[in-house]
Design a protein around this motif. Structure first.
Motif, PDB file in Angstrom:
ATOM      1  N   GLY A  57     -21.046  95.796 -16.774  1.00 33.95           N
ATOM      2  CA  GLY A  57     -22.476  95.706 -17.055  1.00 33.95           C
ATOM      3  C   GLY A  57     -23.005  97.087 -17.383  1.00 33.95           C
ATOM      4  O   GLY A  57     -23.641  97.738 -16.541  1.00 33.95           O
ATOM      5  N   THR A  58     -22.731  97.545 -18.593  1.00 35.06           N
ATOM      6  CA  THR A  58     -23.034  98.936 -18.937  1.00 35.06           C
ATOM      7  C   THR A  58     -24.530  99.229 -19.008  1.00 35.06           C
ATOM      8  O   THR A  58     -24.960 100.354 -18.733  1.00 35.06           O
ATOM      9  CB  THR A  58     -22.352  99.308 -20.266  1.00 35.06           C
ATOM     10  OG1 THR A  58     -22.527  98.239 -21.208  1.00 35.06           O
ATOM     11  CG2 THR A  58     -20.865  99.532 -20.066  1.00 35.06           C
ATOM     12  N   ASN A  59     -25.346  98.248 -19.355  1.00 37.07           N
ATOM     13  CA  ASN A  59     -26.784  98.494 -19.385  1.00 37.07           C
ATOM     14  C   ASN A  59     -27.329  98.759 -17.981  1.00 37.07           C
ATOM     15  O   ASN A  59     -28.084  99.711 -17.752  1.00 37.07           O
ATOM     16  CB  ASN A  59     -27.526  97.308 -20.014  1.00 37.07           C
ATOM     17  CG  ASN A  59     -27.428  97.288 -21.523  1.00 37.07           C
ATOM     18  OD1 ASN A  59     -27.225  98.312 -22.161  1.00 37.07           O
ATOM     19  ND2 ASN A  59     -27.557  96.113 -22.122  1.00 37.07           N
ATOM     20  N   ASP A  60     -26.953  97.906 -17.045  1.00 30.42           N
ATOM     21  CA  ASP A  60     -27.406  98.107 -15.669  1.00 30.42           C
ATOM     22  C   ASP A  60     -26.820  99.373 -15.071  1.00 30.42           C
ATOM     23  O   ASP A  60     -27.486 100.078 -14.306  1.00 30.42           O
ATOM     24  CB  ASP A  60     -27.035  96.893 -14.814  1.00 30.42           C
ATOM     25  CG  ASP A  60     -28.053  95.779 -14.918  1.00 30.42           C
ATOM     26  OD1 ASP A  60     -29.034  95.801 -14.171  1.00 30.42           O
ATOM     27  OD2 ASP A  60     -27.879  94.886 -15.766  1.00 30.42           O
ATOM     28  N   LEU A  61     -25.570  99.667 -15.425  1.00 32.90           N
ATOM     29  CA  LEU A  61     -24.944 100.879 -14.906  1.00 32.90           C
ATOM     30  C   LEU A  61     -25.675 102.117 -15.404  1.00 32.90           C
ATOM     31  O   LEU A  61     -25.900 103.075 -14.641  1.00 32.90           O
ATOM     32  CB  LEU A  61     -23.477 100.909 -15.330  1.00 32.90           C
ATOM     33  CG  LEU A  61     -22.603 102.001 -14.724  1.00 32.90           C
ATOM     34  CD1 LEU A  61     -22.638 101.958 -13.207  1.00 32.90           C
ATOM     35  CD2 LEU A  61     -21.169 101.858 -15.239  1.00 32.90           C
TER      36      LEU A  61
END
Length: 294
Positions: free
Chosen positions: A156-160
């Motif tokens: 989940g790169t956006n949340d990360l």
């Protein structure tokens, strides 16, 4: 007996609140469908989305596509009802958001057992928090515990980026340590791993480059936000004809009686080790699984 490989080159998020999208998903040439109850659904639409996903999955019609329901977190007002619905609808897997530690997966696995879920119902884990990056090895190790049912990581790169305040830049240099840590953790746990989404879905060139990067890193596929991304994704994560032909050739040669006790042989002027043949067997299996879907 080892389960047959399933291609997971593409995994498309579909909002559960959009009935038309759930129906259209039955026609898309995608490997996995991530039917979403979490980020893509507003709070006042959660119950509607749950009902629509339940009806859609229970009715079937998704063919060979792997159907995964992303539930809301168990610490939210919707998580437990989402999980109960998913058990009854019987998708292929449940995607658990914001996994921070093994205990998060163990809790969900315990609840699945309490609600009588088939053991064929697997768990996928969203890796999208700082805690998850620090605990990646322990979370990945859950893949070796059949009671936990873990079969895939989803980045989940956006949340990360949000949680770490790191910037999502072309090339993803600042993300690379976390991405590769999760690849290693997934492989150590014997599970698959899918790369994060590419937000600029109109940027075909940038998307293709990021797909190629993910494939080079060892990702099994990529999560998508738009159907137009599917073809490029498949191109990047499918073995080429040349790779498949080479894999078949070296395996055929190693299978010859005169090579039974050899650890390395020469093929077309190259030294090839038996480990390359083992790697080739996976290439062949994935290629055959893709061909079977056509």
């Amino acid at each position: 007996m080892t389960a047959p490989l399933r291609p997971r080159r593409s995994a498309l998020y579909m909002p559960g609140s959009n009935a038309r999208a759930l129906e259209k998903a039955k026609t898309l040439d995608v490997d996995c469908l991530l039917l979403d109850l979490e980020d893509a659904v507003a709070p006042d639409a959660k119950e509607l989305a749950r009902t629509q996903i339940s009806d859609a999955v229970s009715a079937g019609g998704y063919g060979e596509r792997e159907v995964v329901i992303r539930i809301n977190g168990m610490d939210t007002p919707w998580g437990e009802d989402d999980l109960k619905m998913a058990v009854k609808a019987a998708p292929d897997a449940i995607l658990v958001p914001k996994v921070n530690a093994p205990a998060d997966l163990q809790r969900v696995a315990h609840m699945l057992s309490l609600h009588g879920a088939s053991h064929d119902l697997k768990i996928w884990a969203m890796m999208e928090t700082p805690e998850a990056m620090l605990n990646a090895a322990a979370i990945g190790a859950c893949g070796r515990d059949p009671e936990v049912r873990l079969s895939c990581f989803v980045m989940g790169t956006n949340d990360l980026a949000k949680e770490t305040r790191a910037r999502l830049m072309p090339g993803r240099a600042v993300m690379m340590p976390w991405l590769m840590t999760c690849v290693a953790a997934a492989r150590a746990g014997g599970i698959d791993i899918l790369d994060g989404v590419y937000n600029a879905f109109q940027d075909d060139e940038g998307f293709a480059a990021e797909c190629a990067q993910g494939a080079e890193m060892g990702m099994d596929g990529k999560t998508l936000i738009h159907p137009k991304q599917i073809a490029s994704c498949h191109a990047a994560f499918s073995p080429t004809e040349e790779e498949v032909a080479w894999a078949r050739k070296i395996n055929e040669i190693f299978d010859l009686p005169e090579n039974a006790d050899k650890g390395a042989i020469q093929v077309d002027g190259k030294m090839v080790e038996r480990l390359h043949a083992e790697m080739g067997k996976r290439v062949i299996a994935i290629a055959d699984a893709i061909a079977a879907r056509a």
